[in-house]
Scaffold this motif. Structure first.
Motif, short mmCIF file in Angstrom:
data_model
loop_
_atom_site.label_atom_id
_atom_site.label_comp_id
_atom_site.label_asym_id
_atom_site.label_seq_id
_atom_site.Cartn_x
_atom_site.Cartn_y
_atom_site.Cartn_z
N GLU A 275 0.66 -1.02 -0.18
CA GLU A 275 0.01 -0.17 -0.05
C GLU A 275 1.35 0.97 0.14
O GLU A 275 0.63 2.57 -1.01
CB GLU A 275 -0.50 -0.05 1.68
N LEU A 276 2.04 1.11 0.66
CA LEU A 276 2.82 2.66 1.25
C LEU A 276 3.68 2.52 -0.55
O LEU A 276 4.15 3.99 -0.56
CB LEU A 276 4.09 2.48 2.07
N GLU A 279 1.42 4.23 -2.69
CA GLU A 279 0.69 5.51 -2.87
C GLU A 279 2.86 6.21 -2.86
O GLU A 279 2.52 7.53 -4.23
CB GLU A 279 0.80 5.83 -1.57
N ARG A 336 7.59 5.41 2.39
CA ARG A 336 6.86 7.32 2.67
C ARG A 336 4.98 7.35 3.50
O ARG A 336 4.95 6.49 2.78
CB ARG A 336 6.61 8.44 1.65
N ASN A 339 1.84 10.12 2.92
CA ASN A 339 2.16 10.38 1.80
C ASN A 339 0.93 11.15 1.14
O ASN A 339 -0.16 10.69 0.82
CB ASN A 339 2.72 9.69 0.85
N PRO A 340 1.19 12.51 1.65
CA PRO A 340 -0.30 13.74 1.06
C PRO A 340 -0.46 13.55 -0.74
O PRO A 340 -0.84 14.80 -0.91
CB PRO A 340 -0.45 14.84 2.57
N HIS A 341 -0.06 13.06 -1.18
CA HIS A 341 0.17 13.24 -2.47
C HIS A 341 -1.44 13.91 -3.14
O HIS A 341 -2.55 13.82 -2.69
CB HIS A 341 0.32 11.86 -3.90
N ARG A 358 -7.23 2.25 -6.64
CA ARG A 358 -5.63 0.89 -5.43
C ARG A 358 -6.38 0.02 -4.97
O ARG A 358 -4.98 -0.94 -4.85
CB ARG A 358 -6.31 1.44 -4.11
#
Lengths: 431, 66
Positions: A275-276, A279, A336, A339-341, A358
Motif C-alpha cells: 500500500e505504501l 502511494e 513514505r 503521503n498526502p500526494h 487502489r
C-alpha cells in the motif's frame, strides 16, 4: 502582487517534456511557480503544492466548466488544448457537480471497491494463466491494460467479454498523438465502443439492473432525468478515467521493481508495504499529470495576478515533488508515510474511482509478485511519446521463469456482481 | 486530545479511514462520517493512530486539538 508575466515555453504534450517530466517542473517550481506558457494560445502553469491545492479547492474561482464553445477560450474544461468532447461530471462546477456525483457516490464508496478485490485477483490470475508457461510477456497488452478495462466494464455493467476493444481503444487514445494512424485506429475503436454503450443504455431503460449504467439511466438532477448525451459523457469519463490510468501506474511500478528482489519480497509479504509503495508510485508517477481550470474573476495566486477568463494548468506531478511538503521529494521512498500526494486530485473533483483504482492495483500487482516473482524487464520497454494526457507505458516486455497454470475461469460481469453480493464470504481463495 | 473534521474540505479520499477505521467511520457515500459533528474526544491510546490518519488527508480536513 505581480502583474508582470514570467513567460516560458512549456508544452506538456511535447516529446521533450515526456523524456523527463519532473525536470522542467522542478525548474518552474524554483524560478517561476506561477509561469505563463506561450503554448496553445497561452495559459498559466502552477507548480507549487500550496498554489495547486488552493486553486483546486476553490472551484468557484477556478472553474472546470466546459461549454464546448471552441470559439471562446473561456470555459473550455479541464484539458489544454481543449477537448472537443465533454467529460461529466469532471467538467462541471458546484452545485451541479455534487448533484451529479451523488448518483454514483454510494456505488463508488470504499467498501464496494474492497468487495471486488478477490474478483480482480481472479481476473489477474486468468490473464497470467494465458502466458505463464511461455516465460515471456508484454505486460501492458497481456495483463495490466485488460484487467482494469474489465474491472471498469464490470462496474458499469457492460459485457466484459468486449474488453479487448475497450482496452485497446482507451490505451491507444492515451498513448498516441493526433494525426497518426494509431490515433485514427483508436478513434474508430471509440466509435465502436460508443455504439455498444448506446445499445446497453437502451437496454437498461427497459431492463434495469444493479449496475452503474442503470444508476445513470435512472438518475435525476433536480427531478429531471439525464439526457442521453449526458449519460454518454459520464460513461466516457468512467471508461477514460478507469482504464488507462491504473494501467499507467502499474507500468511505472513494474519498471521500478525491476532488479529489486528485496523490495519485491517485502511487498509480497506485507500488504501494508504494498500500500505504501502504491502511494509513493502515485506521488512520483502521477498518471494524470495536470488538470486545467478557467479563472472566473481576477484573482491572485502565489503572488501573481491572474485575469478573468485566463486558463490555468494545475500540475499534480509538480505539487507532488514540492520540497516544502515532501522530504527527499525527488527520491522514491518506498515506505513514505504519510503521503498526502495530489494524484487523485484535490477538492470536490477528487477522482470518483480512486477506491476502485487502489484495489485493482493491489490485486494485480500482488498476483504478479506471487506468480512471476523473478520477472525481468526487457530493453524494449517504452513509455508514451506524450505524457500530456496520461503518463504511462506503451509496452513493457519481460521474461520470467515459467510457472504452473492455475486454471482460473473467466468470470462474466454478472458472476462478478454475484461475487460482490456474497462478500466478504466469497467462494474460492487462491494462494 | 480532540479532533474536528471540516465537511467543506473532506472530499472522500477515505485515507483516514484506511489508516484508522475505528476512529474515522465513513458515511454511505465514502466521506468522513464525523464531518461537522464538532470536536470529537480521542482516547489517549488512540492519539497516535488518529494523528497518522489526519496526516494522510491531502485536504487537511482533520484538525487536531491538543
Amino acid at each position: 502582487m505581480s502583474e508582470q508575466r514570467c513567460v516560458v515555453h512549456f508544452d506538456h504534450h511535447s516529446a521533450e517534456h515526456a523524456a523527463n517530466p519532473l525536470h522542467a517542473l522542478a525548474d518552474l517550481r524554483r524560478d517561476a511557480p506561477i509561469a505563463w506558457s506561450d503554448a496553445y494560445g497561452g495559459f498559466w502553469i502552477a507548480t507549487r503544492y500550496e498554489d495547486v491545492v488552493r486553486a483546486a479547492r476553490d472551484s468557484e474561482t477556478f472553474s472546470s466548466f466546459n461549454d464546448l464553445n471552441m470559439e471562446d477560450v473561456a470555459f473550455s474544461g479541464v484539458v489544454i488544448p481543449p477537448n472537443p468532447v465533454r467529460f461529466l461530471p469532471l467538467e462541471l462546477d458546484q452545485p451541479l457537480l455534487g448533484k451529479h456525483r451523488k448518483m454514483l457516490a454510494a456505488r463508488m464508496a470504499p467498501p464496494r471497491a474492497r468487495n471486488m478485490q478477490q474478483t480482480y485477483e481472479d481476473w489477474a490470475d486468468y490473464f497470467i494463466d494465458q502466458f505463464i508457461t511461455d516465460g515471456h510477456v508484454e505486460f501492458i497488452s497481456q495483463l495490466v491494460s485488460p484487467v482494469p478495462a474489465i474491472a471498469t466494464l464490470a462496474f458499469l455493467g457492460l459485457p466484459v467479454d468486449d474488453f479487448q476493444v475497450y482496452s485497446e481503444t482507451f490505451h491507444d487514445l492515451a498513448a498516441t498523438l493526433p494525426g497518426t494512424p494509431e490515433r485514427d485506429r483508436a478513434l474508430a475503436g471509440l466509435q465502436v465502443c460508443q455504439q455498444r454503450v448506446a445499445a446497453e443504455v437502451a437496454d437498461r431503460r427497459r431492463h434495469p439492473r444493479d449496475d452503474a449504467l442503470t444508476d445513470l439511466v435512472n438518475g435525476e438532477i433536480d427531478g429531471v432525468g439525464l439526457p442521453e448525451d449526458e449519460i454518454m459523457d459520464w460513461v466516457s469519463l468512467i471508461l477514460g478515467g478507469g482504464i488507462d490510468t491504473t494501467t499507467a501506474l502499474l507500468g511505472h511500478s513494474l519498471i521500478q521493481l525491476d532488479q529489486r528482489p528485496e523490495l519485491r519480497q517485502s511487498l509480497r509479504d506485507d500488504p501494508k508495504a504494498l500500500e505504501l509503495f502504491m502511494e509513493e508510485m502515485l506521488r512520483i508517477a502521477a498518471p494524470t499529470q495536470a488538470v486545467a481550470r478557467t479563472a472566473t474573476r481576477d484573482v491572485e495566486l502565489g503572488g501573481q495576478l491572474i485575469r478573468r477568463g485566463e486558463r490555468v494548468l494545475l500540475s499534480w506531478a509538480s505539487a507532488n515533488c514540492d520540497e516544502a511538503v515532501f522530504d527527499e521529494a525527488d527520491n522514491i521512498v518506498t515506505d513514505r508515510k504519510p503521503n498526502p500526494h495530489t494524484s487523485f486530485g484535490i477538492g470536490p473533483h477528487r477522482c470518483i474511482g480512486s477506491h476502485f483504482a487502489r484495489i485493482e492495483y493491489v490485486a494485480i500487482l500482488s498476483r504478479i509478485l506471487t506468480r512471476l516473482p523473478d520477472f525481468r524487464i526487457d530493453t524494449g520497454a517504452r513509455s508514451y511519446d506524450s505524457v500530456g494526457v496520461v503518463n504511462g507505458w506503451a509496452q513493457i516486455p519481460a521474461t520470467f521463469t515459467p510457472g504452473p497454470v492455475l486454471g482460473v475461469p473467466f468470470r462474466s460481469a454478472a458472476e462478478a456482481a454475484q461475487n460482490e453480493s456474497l462478500c466478504p464470504a466469497h467462494g474460492r481463495s487462491l494462494q | 486530545m480532540k479532533l474536528e473534521v471540516d465537511k467543506a474540505l473532506c472530499s472522500g479520499h477515505a485515507l483516514c479511514w484506511r489508516e484508522a477505521p475505528h476512529i474515522f467511520p465513513l458515511d454511505e457515500e465514502g466521506y468522513n462520517a464525523l464531518a461537522d459533528q464538532g470536536p470529537i474526544d480521542i482516547a489517549p491510546e488512540s492519539e497516535d493512530v488518529a494523528r497518522q490518519g489526519a496526516g494522510w488527508c491531502p485536504e487537511k480536513a482533520i484538525r487536531l486539538i491538543d
